[in-house]
Design an enzyme around this catalytic site. Structure first.
Site, PDB file in Angstrom:
ATOM      1  N   TYR A 103       0.815  -1.270  -0.060  1.00  0.00           N
ATOM      2  CA  TYR A 103       0.199   0.107  -0.001  1.00  0.00           C
ATOM      3  C   TYR A 103       1.074   1.078   0.107  1.00  0.00           C
ATOM      4  O   TYR A 103       1.455   1.557   1.266  1.00  0.00           O
ATOM      5  CB  TYR A 103      -1.028  -0.027   1.250  1.00  0.00           C
ATOM      6  CG  TYR A 103      -1.899  -0.991   1.126  1.00  0.00           C
ATOM      7  CD1 TYR A 103      -2.454  -1.977   0.039  1.00  0.00           C
ATOM      8  CD2 TYR A 103      -2.768  -1.237   2.433  1.00  0.00           C
ATOM      9  CE1 TYR A 103      -3.380  -2.943  -0.053  1.00  0.00           C
ATOM     10  CE2 TYR A 103      -3.703  -2.289   2.500  1.00  0.00           C
ATOM     11  CZ  TYR A 103      -4.146  -2.959   1.434  1.00  0.00           C
ATOM     12  OH  TYR A 103      -5.218  -4.014   1.188  1.00  0.00           O
TER      13      TYR A 103
ATOM     14  N   HIS B 225      -0.573 -11.627   0.253  1.00  0.00           N
ATOM     15  CA  HIS B 225      -1.181 -10.609   0.025  1.00  0.00           C
ATOM     16  C   HIS B 225      -2.248 -11.503  -1.277  1.00  0.00           C
ATOM     17  O   HIS B 225      -3.386 -11.276  -1.562  1.00  0.00           O
ATOM     18  CB  HIS B 225      -0.848  -9.698  -0.661  1.00  0.00           C
ATOM     19  CG  HIS B 225      -1.307  -8.327  -0.711  1.00  0.00           C
ATOM     20  ND1 HIS B 225      -1.250  -6.930  -0.754  1.00  0.00           N
ATOM     21  CD2 HIS B 225      -2.834  -8.014  -0.793  1.00  0.00           C
ATOM     22  CE1 HIS B 225      -2.104  -6.105  -0.692  1.00  0.00           C
ATOM     23  NE2 HIS B 225      -3.220  -6.740  -0.899  1.00  0.00           N
TER      24      HIS B 225
END
Length: 327
Positions: A58, A114
């Site tokens: 992110y 992820h």
């Protein structure tokens, strides 16, 4: 705030969590003031929300850094989930330690892969994650965006998997036929993300053309949309028919569509926590209103009914982004 346990980990998190993708600012969501991040984190903790979800990917790690600043002095009150982008056993420890440094903490509560990487043996990834757990760098192991076959393979390694983080909302119910039952069978908690499908379920859009390209890359939209990469025909007409039906139910209930959508998702069996992207205090205040609203069984049944045709149209593929089947 209701607390729910993440699988067999013993870690209790709030039924609503804070999604931190925008924190640190970046190309996707634009600028994000640290003052807002800090205000949201502290107000969320005060309101009983203890789970914060971030990732090394992110905003190139800036989300983790911003969250660390926001939780300064209150880290012990928070449960932090973060994610490794590539679960290469040769680099997982290094990546985890880098996340710890950015988060300014000695441990991560839930450390997740992820996205599945079929070219990397899941046995090796899980073995290294288990070593991190044994060494105290992480409290629990999680996965994100794992389908039925991938989750089954991960479970067969013998690793204790606390959660699977998955896209889930009224317009994206693909996990229900196969994946959600599998998670429940093996006591794997589900962290739902995108309960509003990046703003579409707020009801602010009346046509597909009104939705910014960055938020219209999902399989719901035509393959010729600017940022689409799924190669499918989409289901735009069905989606907007469904949105209109949801809008009518929200008006009958006299609640905002967004509140109805999040409350529906939080009430689903098997959902441990729904993550809400919360950029400022005003958004947090609105999201907290969800806690005060519990849809009746009749309302839930009506929402299930009006969204069922879209589920049938789009099928049980939980990958709403690339169209590549998450097995």
């Amino acid at each position: 705030m209701e607390m729910r346990t993440c699988g067999k980990s013993g870690i209790e998190i709030s039924s609503m969590g804070i999604g931190c993708w925008s924190y640190g600012g970046g190309d996707y969501w634009g600028p994000q003031a640290q003052s807002d991040v800090t205000a949201v984190a502290n107000a969320a903790l005060d309101a009983g929300i203890n789970f914060f979800d971030t990732a090394e990917g992110y905003n190139n790690g800036r989300s983790e850094e911003a969250l660390a600043v926001a939780l300064k002095g209150r880290r012990h009150e928070a449960v932090i989930g973060t994610k490794v982008s590539k679960p290469d056993p040769a680099t997982i420890r290094e990546r985890c330690e880098a996340s710890l440094q950015r988060l300014q903490t000695d441990y991560v509560d839930i450390y997740m892969i992820h996205w599945p990487h079929d070219e990397i043996a899941i046995e090796e990834s899980m073995a290294e994650l288990t070593r991190l757990q044994d060494d105290g760098l992480i409290r629990a192991i999680g996965v994100s965006n794992f389908g039925v076959e991938q989750l089954t393979a991960a479970l067969e390694t013998g690793a204790s998997i606390a959660v699977n983080q998955l896209c889930y909302n009224l317009l994206s119910r693909a996990i229900e036929p196969e994946l959600l039952p599998l998670c429940r069978k093996h006591d794997v908690g589900i962290l739902g993300y995108m309960p509003l499908l990046q703003g579409i379920l707020t009801g602010q859009y009346k046509r597909a053309e009104d939705i910014p390209p960055v938020h219209s890359r999902f399989r719901h939209f035509r393959e010729d949309r600017e940022q689409a990469s799924h190669g499918e025909a989409g289901a735009e007409e069905e989606m907007f028919e469904t949105l209109e039906a949801i809008r009518e139910i929200a008006e009958t209930e006299q609640v905002p569509m967004a509140r109805l959508a999040i409350a529906w998702a939080m009430a689903r069996p098997g959902i441990t926590c729904m993550l809400v992207g919360t950029r400022n205090i005003n958004e947090l205040t609105e999201n907290l209103n969800v806690i005060e609203y519990t849809p009746s069984a009749d309302v839930i049944d009506r929402l299930d009914t009006v969204t069922a045709p879209l589920l049938e149209k789009m099928g049980a593929n939980p990958d709403y982004f690339t169209g590549a089947r998450i097995h």
